[in-house]
Design a protein around this motif. Structure first.
Motif, PDB file in Angstrom:
ATOM      1  N   GLY A  77      54.028  72.184   1.923  1.00 25.56           N
ATOM      2  CA  GLY A  77      55.135  71.966   1.985  1.00 25.56           C
ATOM      3  C   GLY A  77      55.425  71.268   2.950  1.00 25.56           C
ATOM      4  N   ALA A  78      54.161  70.851   3.591  1.00 25.15           N
ATOM      5  CA  ALA A  78      55.042  69.792   4.805  1.00 25.15           C
ATOM      6  C   ALA A  78      55.052  68.417   4.706  1.00 25.15           C
ATOM      7  CB  ALA A  78      53.419  69.823   5.701  1.00 25.15           C
ATOM      8  N   LEU A  79      55.355  68.224   3.768  1.00 20.48           N
ATOM      9  CA  LEU A  79      55.626  66.645   3.266  1.00 20.48           C
ATOM     10  C   LEU A  79      55.966  66.940   1.382  1.00 20.48           C
ATOM     11  CD1 LEU A  79      52.771  64.086   4.751  1.00 20.48           C
ATOM     12  CD2 LEU A  79      55.073  64.482   5.677  1.00 20.48           C
ATOM     13  N   THR A  80      57.120  66.103   1.104  1.00 20.04           N
ATOM     14  CA  THR A  80      57.211  66.053  -0.262  1.00 20.04           C
ATOM     15  C   THR A  80      56.557  65.132  -0.735  1.00 20.04           C
ATOM     16  OG1 THR A  80      59.322  64.359   0.119  1.00 20.04           O
ATOM     17  CG2 THR A  80      59.381  66.488   0.123  1.00 20.04           C
ATOM     18  N   PRO A  81      55.957  64.903  -1.842  1.00 19.25           N
ATOM     19  CA  PRO A  81      55.556  64.489  -2.749  1.00 19.25           C
ATOM     20  C   PRO A  81      56.314  62.733  -2.395  1.00 19.25           C
ATOM     21  CG  PRO A  81      55.792  66.162  -3.752  1.00 19.25           C
ATOM     22  CD  PRO A  81      56.215  66.348  -3.111  1.00 19.25           C
ATOM     23  N   GLY A  82      57.171  62.523  -2.497  1.00 16.26           N
ATOM     24  CA  GLY A  82      58.276  61.317  -2.481  1.00 16.26           C
ATOM     25  C   GLY A  82      58.187  60.972  -0.798  1.00 16.26           C
ATOM     26  N   GLU A  83      57.820  61.766   0.634  1.00 15.77           N
ATOM     27  CA  GLU A  83      57.177  61.369   1.336  1.00 15.77           C
ATOM     28  C   GLU A  83      55.895  60.508   1.699  1.00 15.77           C
ATOM     29  OE1 GLU A  83      59.639  63.906   4.489  1.00 15.77           O
ATOM     30  OE2 GLU A  83      58.421  64.650   3.128  1.00 15.77           O
ATOM     31  N   LEU A  84      54.862  61.491   0.903  1.00  9.28           N
ATOM     32  CA  LEU A  84      53.361  60.849   0.775  1.00  9.28           C
ATOM     33  C   LEU A  84      53.203  60.067   0.087  1.00  9.28           C
ATOM     34  CD1 LEU A  84      50.616  61.668   1.448  1.00  9.28           C
ATOM     35  CD2 LEU A  84      50.326  63.566  -0.503  1.00  9.28           C
ATOM     36  N   GLN A  85      53.522  59.735  -1.331  1.00 12.97           N
ATOM     37  CA  GLN A  85      53.588  58.760  -1.488  1.00 12.97           C
ATOM     38  C   GLN A  85      54.450  57.587  -0.710  1.00 12.97           C
ATOM     39  OE1 GLN A  85      55.853  58.600  -4.894  1.00 12.97           O
ATOM     40  NE2 GLN A  85      54.335  57.596  -6.291  1.00 12.97           N
ATOM     41  N   PHE A  86      55.135  57.330  -0.226  1.00 11.47           N
ATOM     42  CA  PHE A  86      55.662  56.305   0.398  1.00 11.47           C
ATOM     43  C   PHE A  86      54.570  55.918   2.164  1.00 11.47           C
ATOM     44  CE2 PHE A  86      58.650  53.865   3.301  1.00 11.47           C
ATOM     45  CZ  PHE A  86      59.006  53.114   2.306  1.00 11.47           C
ATOM     46  N   ALA A  87      54.549  57.154   2.532  1.00  9.18           N
ATOM     47  CA  ALA A  87      53.271  56.956   3.242  1.00  9.18           C
ATOM     48  C   ALA A  87      51.605  56.259   3.059  1.00  9.18           C
ATOM     49  CB  ALA A  87      53.209  57.806   4.394  1.00  9.18           C
ATOM     50  N   VAL A  88      50.986  56.266   1.485  1.00 10.26           N
ATOM     51  CA  VAL A  88      49.981  55.844   1.253  1.00 10.26           C
ATOM     52  C   VAL A  88      50.370  54.142   0.580  1.00 10.26           C
ATOM     53  CG1 VAL A  88      48.616  55.629  -1.308  1.00 10.26           C
ATOM     54  CG2 VAL A  88      49.603  58.218   0.958  1.00 10.26           C
ATOM     55  N   LEU A  89      51.756  54.626   0.172  1.00  6.80           N
ATOM     56  CA  LEU A  89      52.178  53.146  -0.802  1.00  6.80           C
ATOM     57  C   LEU A  89      52.015  51.922   0.329  1.00  6.80           C
ATOM     58  CD1 LEU A  89      53.064  51.387  -2.039  1.00  6.80           C
ATOM     59  CD2 LEU A  89      55.137  51.889  -1.986  1.00  6.80           C
ATOM     60  N   GLY A  90      52.847  52.217   1.893  1.00  5.22           N
ATOM     61  CA  GLY A  90      52.899  51.854   2.681  1.00  5.22           C
ATOM     62  C   GLY A  90      51.039  51.339   3.971  1.00  5.22           C
ATOM     63  N   ARG A 114      34.743  59.310  -2.840  1.00  2.00           N
ATOM     64  CA  ARG A 114      36.307  59.283  -2.716  1.00  2.00           C
ATOM     65  C   ARG A 114      37.164  59.682  -1.669  1.00  2.00           C
ATOM     66  NH1 ARG A 114      37.701  63.834  -7.335  1.00  2.00           N
ATOM     67  NH2 ARG A 114      39.939  62.599  -6.990  1.00  2.00           N
ATOM     68  N   HIS A 115      38.075  59.215  -1.304  1.00  3.24           N
ATOM     69  CA  HIS A 115      38.845  59.607  -1.020  1.00  3.24           C
ATOM     70  C   HIS A 115      39.678  60.713  -0.409  1.00  3.24           C
ATOM     71  CE1 HIS A 115      42.765  58.925   2.676  1.00  3.24           C
ATOM     72  NE2 HIS A 115      42.093  58.010   3.470  1.00  3.24           N
ATOM     73  N   TRP A 116      39.279  61.090   1.059  1.00  2.00           N
ATOM     74  CA  TRP A 116      40.471  62.778   0.752  1.00  2.00           C
ATOM     75  C   TRP A 116      41.746  63.152   0.216  1.00  2.00           C
ATOM     76  CZ3 TRP A 116      44.766  64.651   3.101  1.00  2.00           C
ATOM     77  CH2 TRP A 116      45.324  63.287   4.411  1.00  2.00           C
ATOM     78  N   LEU A 117      42.577  61.936  -0.229  1.00  2.00           N
ATOM     79  CA  LEU A 117      43.392  61.875  -1.119  1.00  2.00           C
ATOM     80  C   LEU A 117      42.976  62.111  -2.522  1.00  2.00           C
ATOM     81  CD1 LEU A 117      45.949  59.651   0.796  1.00  2.00           C
ATOM     82  CD2 LEU A 117      46.252  61.625   1.271  1.00  2.00           C
ATOM     83  N   GLY A 118      42.106  61.709  -2.987  1.00  2.00           N
ATOM     84  CA  GLY A 118      42.042  61.706  -4.256  1.00  2.00           C
ATOM     85  C   GLY A 118      42.619  60.515  -4.960  1.00  2.00           C
ATOM     86  N   GLY A 119      42.874  60.785  -5.838  1.00  2.00           N
ATOM     87  CA  GLY A 119      43.049  60.089  -7.070  1.00  2.00           C
ATOM     88  C   GLY A 119      44.282  60.129  -8.119  1.00  2.00           C
ATOM     89  N   GLN A 120      45.281  60.022  -6.621  1.00  2.00           N
ATOM     90  CA  GLN A 120      46.579  60.808  -7.372  1.00  2.00           C
ATOM     91  C   GLN A 120      47.579  59.331  -6.933  1.00  2.00           C
ATOM     92  OE1 GLN A 120      48.024  63.504  -6.837  1.00  2.00           O
ATOM     93  NE2 GLN A 120      45.473  64.212  -6.043  1.00  2.00           N
ATOM     94  N   TRP A 121      47.316  57.755  -6.575  1.00  2.00           N
ATOM     95  CA  TRP A 121      48.432  56.962  -7.162  1.00  2.00           C
ATOM     96  C   TRP A 121      47.231  55.900  -6.869  1.00  2.00           C
ATOM     97  CZ3 TRP A 121      48.812  59.898  -2.502  1.00  2.00           C
ATOM     98  CH2 TRP A 121      49.866  61.089  -3.287  1.00  2.00           C
ATOM     99  N   PHE A 122      47.320  54.582  -8.068  1.00  2.00           N
ATOM    100  CA  PHE A 122      46.618  53.553  -8.586  1.00  2.00           C
ATOM    101  C   PHE A 122      47.403  52.075  -8.252  1.00  2.00           C
ATOM    102  CE2 PHE A 122      43.509  57.226 -10.549  1.00  2.00           C
ATOM    103  CZ  PHE A 122      44.563  57.724 -10.582  1.00  2.00           C
ATOM    104  N   PHE A 123      46.272  51.224  -8.128  1.00  2.00           N
ATOM    105  CA  PHE A 123      47.384  49.966  -7.935  1.00  2.00           C
ATOM    106  C   PHE A 123      46.099  48.761  -8.754  1.00  2.00           C
ATOM    107  CE2 PHE A 123      47.687  52.733  -3.851  1.00  2.00           C
ATOM    108  CZ  PHE A 123      49.299  52.557  -3.623  1.00  2.00           C
ATOM    109  N   ASP A 124      47.261  48.046  -9.221  1.00  2.00           N
ATOM    110  CA  ASP A 124      46.332  47.002 -10.086  1.00  2.00           C
ATOM    111  C   ASP A 124      45.660  45.731  -8.816  1.00  2.00           C
ATOM    112  OD1 ASP A 124      45.845  44.775 -12.690  1.00  2.00           O
ATOM    113  OD2 ASP A 124      47.240  43.624 -11.156  1.00  2.00           O
ATOM    114  N   VAL A 125      44.679  45.233  -9.049  1.00  2.00           N
ATOM    115  CA  VAL A 125      44.684  44.335  -8.008  1.00  2.00           C
ATOM    116  C   VAL A 125      44.913  43.166  -7.870  1.00  2.00           C
ATOM    117  CG1 VAL A 125      41.904  43.161  -7.057  1.00  2.00           C
ATOM    118  CG2 VAL A 125      42.012  45.552  -8.102  1.00  2.00           C
ATOM    119  N   ALA A 126      44.954  42.462  -9.271  1.00  2.00           N
ATOM    120  CA  ALA A 126      45.526  41.348  -9.489  1.00  2.00           C
ATOM    121  C   ALA A 126      46.985  41.387  -8.251  1.00  2.00           C
ATOM    122  CB  ALA A 126      46.365  40.724 -10.680  1.00  2.00           C
ATOM    123  N   GLY A 127      48.158  42.359  -9.109  1.00  2.00           N
ATOM    124  CA  GLY A 127      48.990  42.781  -8.455  1.00  2.00           C
ATOM    125  C   GLY A 127      49.113  42.775  -6.857  1.00  2.00           C
ATOM    126  N   LEU A 128      48.506  43.901  -6.354  1.00  2.00           N
ATOM    127  CA  LEU A 128      48.153  43.707  -4.640  1.00  2.00           C
ATOM    128  C   LEU A 128      48.512  42.474  -3.951  1.00  2.00           C
ATOM    129  CD1 LEU A 128      45.743  46.605  -4.196  1.00  2.00           C
ATOM    130  CD2 LEU A 128      47.824  46.744  -3.005  1.00  2.00           C
TER     131      LEU A 128
END
Length: 309
Positions: A77-90, A114-128
């Motif tokens: 509970g140190a972070l909410t899923p949304g906070e962690l997601q926003f940090a990963v996105l940035g 693998r990264h220690w965060l695992g496969g929680q979020w996925f990004f499309d290469v063309a979109g990046l």
């Protein structure tokens, strides 16, 4: 030399899982052909973004990395899923901005890593790729010379007017500037996104709040000329004429300029060139797949927050 985006496209088609290491520049992690995380030596990673902003201590984060990873981080509970997601996105968008243009390296793919965060979020290469292009266009629209991105941040010792309004990030940059640190070095010190700091620095340059580059550096580019007869050579930033500066300061203090006519306006070395009406906005990206949360919506929110920062 194969372009990095083309190499990533091939790994995506092969549905590869592992880490693409780019020497000392950084690492790109993939799961089933999709980007899950990127690390870049030039930009702060998610760990730095979390610890520098006081969200958790470095010792606690190291413990979570060694035992439990992302799942335990969220369980405690140190972070909410949304906070962690926003940090990963940035962190991922920051890393992509600087890693994708890299050439001259010999990438090495390590299957299964693998990264220690695992496969929680996925990004499309063309979109990046599209999002990085949009960000570059946006930076150029604010201030067309990329030289300020790599030079030490040196605020002017005086204001170009009676007052100035700064955003939170711009204030942090001004306070943190030690005349030696570059924007990306400041981003790590401040625990801010590298792109957010670049935005702040370019806006400071456009507002005339940064001193011109040191003469030992290459010529400061004030942007391409406009029109068919425009001079396309780089233009050096030159100090404003001393007499004009004196007149301008005198008028600013409430006095009258000597001589006939209106007082001359001192041209600041960082005076903004004309806006380019032909600039085409890039589509927002990257579209995301395989994520239970609508990360595309978070992308739009992040873009809006960057515009306000």
């Amino acid at each position: 030399m194969t372009r990095l985006d083309a190499l990533l496209g091939g790994l995506a088609r092969e549905r590869s899982t592992g880490a693409l290491r780019l020497g000392r520049n950084g690492t790109i992690f993939l799961h089933d052909g999709r980007v899950t995380y990127m690390e870049c030596a030039q930009t702060p990673g998610v760990e730095r973004l979390l610890t520098a902003r006081g969200r958790m201590t470095e010792a606690a984060l190291r413990g979570l990395q060694a035992d439990g990873g992302c799942a335990r981080l969220l369980e405690e509970g140190a972070l909410t899923p949304g906070e962690l997601q926003f940090a990963v996105l940035g962190a991922v968008l920051d890393a992509a901005f600087f890693l994708l243009p890299i050439s001259g390296t010999r990438p090495k793919f390590r299957p299964g890593e693998r990264h220690w965060l695992g496969g929680q979020w996925f990004f499309d290469v063309a979109g990046l790729v599209r999002e990085c292009a949009r960000r570059r266009a946006h930076l150029a629209d604010i201030w067309p010379s990329a030289e300020v991105d790599t030079l030490p941040v040196r605020p002017v010792p005086w204001l170009p007017g009676h007052g100035v309004t700064l955003t939170r990030v711009q204030w942090e940059v001004i306070v943190g500037a030690d005349q030696k640190a570059t924007p990306l070095e400041l981003s790590k010190q401040l625990g801010r996104s590298g792109y957010a700091v670049l935005l702040a620095v370019r806006r400071l340059a456009a507002a005339g709040l940064l001193t011109p580059p040191d003469p030992s550096h290459t010529a400061f580019l004030a942007g391409p000329g406009r029109g068919a007869a425009a001079d396309k050579r780089p233009r050096h930033a030159e100090p404003a004429d001393a007499a004009e500066s004196a007149e301008s300061d005198e008028v600013a203090d409430g006095g009258e300029a000597s001589g006939a006519g209106l007082p001359k306006r001192a041209r600041h070395p960082y005076e903004r060139p004309p806006h380019d009406p032909g600039a085409v906005a890039q589509p927002l990206g990257p579209p995301v797949t395989g994520d239970p949360t609508d990360l595309a919506l978070l992308m739009r929110l992040k873009k809006a927050l960057e515009e306000l920062a």
